[in-house]
Scaffold this motif. Structure first.
Motif, mmCIF file in Angstrom:
data_model
loop_
_atom_site.group_PDB
_atom_site.id
_atom_site.type_symbol
_atom_site.label_atom_id
_atom_site.label_comp_id
_atom_site.label_asym_id
_atom_site.label_seq_id
_atom_site.Cartn_x
_atom_site.Cartn_y
_atom_site.Cartn_z
ATOM 1 N N ALA A 296 0.839 -1.207 0.000
ATOM 2 C CA ALA A 296 0.000 0.000 0.000
ATOM 3 C C ALA A 296 0.873 1.256 0.000
ATOM 4 O O ALA A 296 0.567 2.247 -0.682
ATOM 5 N N HIS A 311 -5.628 2.145 -0.620
ATOM 6 C CA HIS A 311 -4.834 1.100 -1.278
ATOM 7 C C HIS A 311 -4.874 -0.222 -0.507
ATOM 8 O O HIS A 311 -4.559 -1.271 -1.057
ATOM 9 N N LEU A 312 -5.225 -0.169 0.759
ATOM 10 C CA LEU A 312 -5.328 -1.404 1.545
ATOM 11 C C LEU A 312 -6.651 -2.126 1.283
ATOM 12 O O LEU A 312 -6.723 -3.357 1.363
ATOM 13 N N LEU A 315 -6.913 -5.245 -0.990
ATOM 14 C CA LEU A 315 -5.558 -5.687 -1.329
ATOM 15 C C LEU A 315 -5.387 -7.191 -1.062
ATOM 16 O O LEU A 315 -5.869 -7.705 -0.057
#
Ligand code: ACM
Length: 381
Positions: A296, A311-312, A315
């Motif tokens: 991330a 971004h996490l 993921l």
């Protein structure tokens, strides 16, 4: 921008849960060292700032404040007992930081700044209940340590047991800083009730005391095992040989998991920390959550939590247990439930491995009778 990416580490090296938390610290350090050996993140190394909160919720809170305030850290990796996570939470709020929590827990929580990489109850309690009722029976006795996780975890397990007309014969708690004599009463209760299984939510140092008392009482663990979510390779390492034999644990990872990814992880872990260093599910989660953070961070180019969180969400990562995924709806993790039984040498042998990744349901809204993990229950008459 120059310099290292600083991250906070809060894993106890002393106190009641030092054994299991030391494995989590090792998992975290292994990931950091591998990332740094490969060039760091965007050319900058990860630099852990490490404290020992000594298994004390008060120290967890104080040290989280120090990390996020004075030390300028944005993300903390740590906590084992749920009481310590709850103590860190207000500091995460106050400083707008992030917590990565690598421990199975009781569920019924969502925090927008916490990522939960250990199992929720629908990823371990449900599978353990199913395995027990298929193989041992449906009369349970509960024993736990005296704090939030055991009470809540037992409540969830009791719901599962009662749904299929099983019985909870009794429920008893020992202090966190227990002594061997605290288990005398527990052994008397087991003798009195003769359950099919003892479900233990005892954590840390008390685990070896309990299993030893059970062993010395002469109970037959092949017929009446202790089943647990918190007895890992770390607690078994604190017992004499043979004491843990035939008892059960549900978790997404075991040291003896026979996959190339698991074997490689265990080999790297032992090469770094020693052949006797226990490799636990909590250590594996501690490891892969640093890998998720680094990915991330690479994508975001900033360690600002506001930049990292998007971004996490969703993921994925090829973890030692299998490919895992952060559920964007609840910040928990899709994991691979398994059940293992301790063999005569004190090693976990995986006895139930459905090879299915299970979506986390932290609120356990419908402990779904139509879920296959539950619907396949067969109850002894
Ligand atoms: C725990 O307290 N979550 C094991």
């Amino acid at each position: 921008m120059d310099g290292a990416w600083r991250i906070g580490m809060l894993y106890s090296r002393s106190g009641v849960t030092a054994g299991i938390e030391s494995t989590q610290a090792n998992g975290t350090l292994l990931a950091v060292e591998q990332i740094n050996a490969a060039g760091g993140v965007l050319g900058r190394p990860l630099e852990p700032v490490i404290y020992d909160p000594a298994s004390s919720p008060r120290l967890y809170g104080q040290l989280a404040a120090k990390l996020l305030g004075e030390d300028g850290v944005r993300s903390i990796f740590g906590c084992y007992m749920s009481s310590t996570r709850k103590a860190v939470m207000p500091e995460i709020d106050a400083h707008r930081g992030l917590l990565f929590y690598a421990t199975l827990y009781e569920g019924f929580e969502y925090h927008p700044r916490i990522f939960y990489t250990g199992a929720a109850p629908n990823q371990n309690s449900m599978q353990l209940a199913r395995y027990i009722m298929e193989n041992y029976g449906h009369r349970f006795l509960f024993i736990g340590s005296n704090y939030i996780f055991p009470y809540e975890s037992n409540r969830v397990m009791a719901d599962l047991v009662r749904q299929v007309k099983g019985r909870v014969l009794d429920e008893v708690y020992v202090p966190l800083d227990c002594q061997p004599s605290d288990f005398d009463r527990v052994i008397r209760l087991i003798r009195k009730h003769e359950p099919d299984v003892v479900f233990s939510t005892v954590v840390g140092k008390g685990t070896a005391m309990f299993y030893t008392a059970f062993h010395e009482a002469g109970f037959d663990a092949e017929k009446m095992p202790i089943a647990s979510l918190t007895t890992s390779e770390a607690e078994i390492a604190e017992m004499s040989p043979g004491v843990a034999c035939c008892h059960l644990t549900a978790a997404p990872f075991f040291e003896g998991l026979e996959t190339p990814a698991a074997r490689q992880f265990v080999a790297s872990f032992k090469a770094r920390f020693g052949a006797d260093a226990p490799v636990t599910a909590c250590a594996e989660a501690a490891y892969f959550q640093v890998m998720l953070y680094a990915e991330a961070l690479t994508r975001a180019g900033s360690d600002d939590p506001e930049a990292l969180v998007p971004h996490l969400l969703g993921l994925e990562y090829d973890a030692p247990q299998g490919r895992i995924r952060i559920d964007p709806d609840n910040h928990h993790t899709e994991l691979w439930p398994r059940v293992a039984r301790v063999d005569r040498n004190g090693r976990f042998e995986v006895v139930w491995n459905p090879e299915v990744r299970i979506k986390p349901e932290p609120y356990f809204v419908e402990p779904t009778l139509d879920d296959w993990t539950f619907a396949r229950l067969r109850i002894k008459k």
